[in-house]
Scaffold this motif. Structure first.
Motif, PDB file in Angstrom:
ATOM      1  N   PRO A  59       0.802  -1.225   0.000  1.00 35.84           N
ATOM      2  CA  PRO A  59       0.000   0.000   0.000  1.00 35.84           C
ATOM      3  C   PRO A  59       0.836   1.277   0.000  1.00 35.84           C
ATOM      4  O   PRO A  59       0.328   2.346  -0.296  1.00 35.84           O
ATOM      5  CB  PRO A  59      -0.837  -0.117   1.272  1.00 35.84           C
ATOM      6  CG  PRO A  59      -0.094  -1.051   2.145  1.00 35.84           C
ATOM      7  CD  PRO A  59       0.653  -1.992   1.229  1.00 35.84           C
ATOM      8  N   ARG A  60       2.110   1.172   0.328  1.00 30.10           N
ATOM      9  CA  ARG A  60       2.977   2.363   0.332  1.00 30.10           C
ATOM     10  C   ARG A  60       3.479   2.718  -1.051  1.00 30.10           C
ATOM     11  O   ARG A  60       4.032   3.785  -1.255  1.00 30.10           O
ATOM     12  CB  ARG A  60       4.188   2.126   1.239  1.00 30.10           C
ATOM     13  CG  ARG A  60       3.804   1.826   2.676  1.00 30.10           C
ATOM     14  CD  ARG A  60       4.995   1.346   3.451  1.00 30.10           C
ATOM     15  NE  ARG A  60       5.474   0.102   2.834  1.00 30.10           N
ATOM     16  CZ  ARG A  60       6.594  -0.520   3.168  1.00 30.10           C
ATOM     17  NH1 ARG A  60       7.354  -0.036   4.095  1.00 30.10           N
ATOM     18  NH2 ARG A  60       6.953  -1.635   2.559  1.00 30.10           N
ATOM     19  N   VAL A  61       3.282   1.821  -2.027  1.00 27.04           N
ATOM     20  CA  VAL A  61       3.810   2.022  -3.373  1.00 27.04           C
ATOM     21  C   VAL A  61       2.705   2.534  -4.283  1.00 27.04           C
ATOM     22  O   VAL A  61       1.605   2.002  -4.322  1.00 27.04           O
ATOM     23  CB  VAL A  61       4.381   0.698  -3.935  1.00 27.04           C
ATOM     24  CG1 VAL A  61       4.845   0.870  -5.362  1.00 27.04           C
ATOM     25  CG2 VAL A  61       5.514   0.206  -3.049  1.00 27.04           C
ATOM     26  N   LEU A  62       3.023   3.594  -5.027  1.00 23.22           N
ATOM     27  CA  LEU A  62       2.093   4.162  -5.991  1.00 23.22           C
ATOM     28  C   LEU A  62       2.823   4.294  -7.317  1.00 23.22           C
ATOM     29  O   LEU A  62       3.871   4.925  -7.394  1.00 23.22           O
ATOM     30  CB  LEU A  62       1.634   5.540  -5.512  1.00 23.22           C
ATOM     31  CG  LEU A  62       0.691   6.309  -6.420  1.00 23.22           C
ATOM     32  CD1 LEU A  62      -0.631   5.563  -6.558  1.00 23.22           C
ATOM     33  CD2 LEU A  62       0.452   7.697  -5.865  1.00 23.22           C
ATOM     34  N   PHE A  63       2.295   3.657  -8.341  1.00 20.28           N
ATOM     35  CA  PHE A  63       2.911   3.712  -9.660  1.00 20.28           C
ATOM     36  C   PHE A  63       2.208   4.765 -10.493  1.00 20.28           C
ATOM     37  O   PHE A  63       0.992   4.678 -10.704  1.00 20.28           O
ATOM     38  CB  PHE A  63       2.810   2.356 -10.362  1.00 20.28           C
ATOM     39  CG  PHE A  63       3.702   1.322  -9.757  1.00 20.28           C
ATOM     40  CD1 PHE A  63       4.987   1.148 -10.225  1.00 20.28           C
ATOM     41  CD2 PHE A  63       3.268   0.528  -8.719  1.00 20.28           C
ATOM     42  CE1 PHE A  63       5.820   0.195  -9.669  1.00 20.28           C
ATOM     43  CE2 PHE A  63       4.090  -0.421  -8.152  1.00 20.28           C
ATOM     44  CZ  PHE A  63       5.372  -0.588  -8.628  1.00 20.28           C
ATOM     45  N   ILE A  64       2.978   5.744 -10.959  1.00 15.15           N
ATOM     46  CA  ILE A  64       2.448   6.770 -11.857  1.00 15.15           C
ATOM     47  C   ILE A  64       3.444   6.923 -12.994  1.00 15.15           C
ATOM     48  O   ILE A  64       4.619   7.213 -12.765  1.00 15.15           O
ATOM     49  CB  ILE A  64       2.252   8.108 -11.137  1.00 15.15           C
ATOM     50  CG1 ILE A  64       1.212   7.961 -10.029  1.00 15.15           C
ATOM     51  CG2 ILE A  64       1.839   9.195 -12.134  1.00 15.15           C
ATOM     52  CD1 ILE A  64       0.989   9.213  -9.221  1.00 15.15           C
TER      53      ILE A  64
END
Length: 86
Positions: free
Chosen positions: A15-20
């Protein structure tokens, strides 16, 4: 050139990882939490795109840093740190 395959959002299950994607950065800025430091990771170790992304994020008021090594090394370092806390 050196390039590595980054995991997808689903593969990390973190949940700490965000792919943009870089091309979606400005449109997806609302998804990024402003109260947490942001680590910017690029696909290859010679990628200069991450420098530009850090610049854009900082201009928008984010605390952003470029990770100068590979995703795997960062993931390993995080796992080792988590184990040492136990």
């Amino acid at each position: 050139p050196y390039e590595e395959s980054l995991p997808t959002q689903e593969e990390t299950n973190d949940p700490r990882v965000l792919f943009i994607a870089a091309e979606n950065l400005k449109k997806d800025l609302k998804k990024i939490p402003k109260k947490k430091p942001i680590l910017v990771i690029c696909r290859g170790r010679f990628c200069v795109l991450s420098l530009e992304i850090v610049k854009v994020l900082r201009e928008q008021g984010f605390e952003a840093y470029r990770v100068p090594h590979s995703w795997q090394k960062l993931n390993l370092a995080v796992e080792q740190r988590e184990r040492s806390k136990k």
